[in-house]
Scaffold this motif. Structure first.
Motif, short mmCIF file in Angstrom:
data_model
loop_
_atom_site.label_atom_id
_atom_site.label_comp_id
_atom_site.label_asym_id
_atom_site.label_seq_id
_atom_site.Cartn_x
_atom_site.Cartn_y
_atom_site.Cartn_z
N ALA A 48 0.85 -1.21 0.00
CA ALA A 48 0.00 0.00 0.00
C ALA A 48 0.87 1.25 0.00
CB ALA A 48 -0.93 -0.02 1.21
N ARG A 49 1.93 1.23 0.81
CA ARG A 49 2.83 2.39 0.86
C ARG A 49 3.55 2.58 -0.47
NH1 ARG A 49 4.08 4.54 5.93
NH2 ARG A 49 5.20 6.01 4.62
N GLU A 50 3.98 1.44 -1.05
CA GLU A 50 4.68 1.51 -2.34
C GLU A 50 3.77 2.13 -3.41
OE1 GLU A 50 6.61 -2.33 -3.20
OE2 GLU A 50 6.01 -1.95 -5.29
N ARG A 51 2.47 1.84 -3.30
CA ARG A 51 1.50 2.39 -4.26
C ARG A 51 1.09 3.82 -3.92
NH1 ARG A 51 -2.26 -3.07 -4.84
NH2 ARG A 51 -0.84 -4.14 -6.26
N GLY A 52 1.69 4.37 -2.87
CA GLY A 52 1.42 5.77 -2.53
C GLY A 52 0.15 5.98 -1.72
N HIS A 53 -0.40 4.89 -1.14
CA HIS A 53 -1.63 5.04 -0.36
C HIS A 53 -1.31 5.52 1.06
CE1 HIS A 53 -4.07 1.90 -2.85
NE2 HIS A 53 -3.19 2.53 -3.60
N GLN A 54 -2.18 6.36 1.59
CA GLN A 54 -2.16 6.64 3.04
C GLN A 54 -2.80 5.44 3.72
OE1 GLN A 54 -3.95 10.00 5.07
NE2 GLN A 54 -3.93 11.05 3.08
N VAL A 55 -2.25 5.00 4.83
CA VAL A 55 -2.78 3.79 5.49
C VAL A 55 -3.33 4.13 6.87
CG1 VAL A 55 -2.14 1.54 6.42
CG2 VAL A 55 -1.23 2.27 4.21
N ARG A 56 -4.49 3.58 7.22
CA ARG A 56 -5.04 3.67 8.58
C ARG A 56 -5.28 2.25 9.09
NH1 ARG A 56 -7.19 9.03 9.69
NH2 ARG A 56 -5.84 10.30 8.38
#
Ligand SMILES: Cc1cc2nc3c(=O)[nH]c(=O)nc-3n(C[C@H](O)[C@H](O)[C@H](O)COP(=O)(O)OP(=O)(O)OC[C@H]3O[C@@H](n4cnc5c(N)ncnc54)[C@H](O)[C@@H]3O)c2cc1C
Length: 339
Positions: A48-56
């Motif tokens: 998710a981080r690699e894809r540029g997503h903010q994560v919660r």
């Protein structure tokens, strides 16, 4: 639809978060990921981080208010990571999944996967009296942990009776109350750092405080609890007594997020807790749409059916303004708010 093709775990597109919180309000996220193990969690997080997503991170959603509408982040939910087991034998390489009490793990060393520890359901290699510890993955339910402790006759978690949510959420929030806090029995937590590394953090290093586990941006993957050997009947009696008291005071059968506000500094409030202050100021009269202050406990807001998150947020501000106007005290929220 369960579309798991693009993620290394179960993944739900266009997920409705209102069904995932105990207040039953909130909007949608493009992806809700549900890893089944700490390893899957880490993989999904890194992708998710690699894809540029903010994560919660979402646990049981029992202390969380989510805004209405489309939300700009990907949610990693721990609910499928529910294992509870006992610390087992040392793994081959000597790396212990449950670090020694009071020691801080060597940050250079990769901790052993939590899955290498002994499953509670298997025959335990250590006599239970010699090691009353439990390991729980982050998504293990807190009521489930209490049931396990009660069955084993292990004491230490009784004060958490009636508190919904997950072990990870309880560690992050330092859940608790007048009979004790979660971190009273936490030996260490295994976390995923924002950089995607695994760390073991002891109680001494975390320095937990009132409704704050002291873990910052770290994500809890699992906890090691150090309990005390007692008797099943004794543990049961204490839990039942506390639960009766709690059920009499709190609206436990209604949709809520637990306490909305933290208790203020007792020196400033003459020892009055948030609920008492709100009640004395006349806050039990307040409502916005289907969101209302609980007639039973003024520090609870209830969704009486069909409330929007906006109703709850407006009501929170109404209550805060009322108390500030009448007492000069500014109540701080205990409940976490997304985004
Ligand atoms: C009826 C009722 C009674 C309650 N009584 C009490 C009480 O007596 N005492 C008390 O303290 N609380 C109480 N609560 C609130 C709630 O049960 C606790 O705060 C609980 O610990 C929240 O856990 P959760 O898994 O639901 O967290 P969530 O609501 O899912 O998340 C809360 C916060 O923790 C973060 N989080 C969740 N999981 C993780 C993780 N694995 N790693 C890092 N961060 C994480 C989330 O991102 C969010 O910021 C009550 C709630 C209800 C509805």
């Amino acid at each position: 639809m369960n579309c798991s093709t693009t993620w290394p775990c179960a993944a739900l597109p266009a997920a409705d978060l209102s069904t995932r919180t105990t207040m039953k309000v909130g909007g949608r996220v493009a992806w809700l990921l549900e890893p089944a193990t700490p390893e899957e969690f880490r993989e999904a997080y890194l992708l998710a981080r690699e894809r540029g997503h903010q994560v919660r991170v979402l646990g049981g959603g029992a202390n969380l208010l989510v805004c209405d509408g489309e939300l700009p982040f990907t949610v990693l939910c721990t609910s499928r990571m529910g294992r509870i087991f006992r610390p087992g034998t040392q793994p081959e390489d000597g790396a212990d999944g449950a670090p020694e009490s009071g020691s801080t793990a060597d940050p250079e060393r990769e901790p052993a996967p939590l899955a290498q520890l002994e499953d509670l359901a298997r025959v335990a290699p250590v006599p239970r009296e010699d090691d009353p510890r439990l390991v729980a993955w982050a998504g293990a339910s807190l009521p489930g942990l209490l049931r396990t402790a009660r069955e084993l006759g292990w004491s230490g978690l009784e004060g958490l009776v009636g508190v919904p949510g997950s072990a990870g959420g309880a560690a992050a929030m330092n859940a608790g109350g007048r009979w004790g806090d979660f971190w009273d029995v936490v030996e260490s937590v295994r976390v995923l750092t924002p950089e995607g590394e695994l760390r073991d953090i002891t109680r001494a290093a975390a320095k937990p405080s009132y409704r704050d586990g002291g873990l910052g941006e770290n994500i809890v993957l699992g906890v090691v609890l150090a309990l005390e050997v007692s008797q099943r009947a004794e543990v049961s009696t204490v839990m039942d007594t506390y639960l009766r008291e709690k059920n009499a005071l709190q609206p436990v059968t209604e949709a809520s997020s637990g306490c909305i506000f933290k208790n203020p500094d007792p020196e400033l409030s003459d020892g009055r807790r948030a609920g008492q202050l709100i009640d004395e100021c006349g806050g039990k009269e307040l409502r916005r749409g289907a969101a209302l202050v609980s007639p039973r406990h003024a520090n609870f807001i209830i969704n009486s059916g069909g409330a929007q998150a906006a109703d709850v947020f407006t009501l929170i501000e109404d209550v805060r303004d009322l108390v500030a106007q009448k007492t000069g005290l500014q109540l701080a929220t205990e409940v976490r708010i997304w985004p």
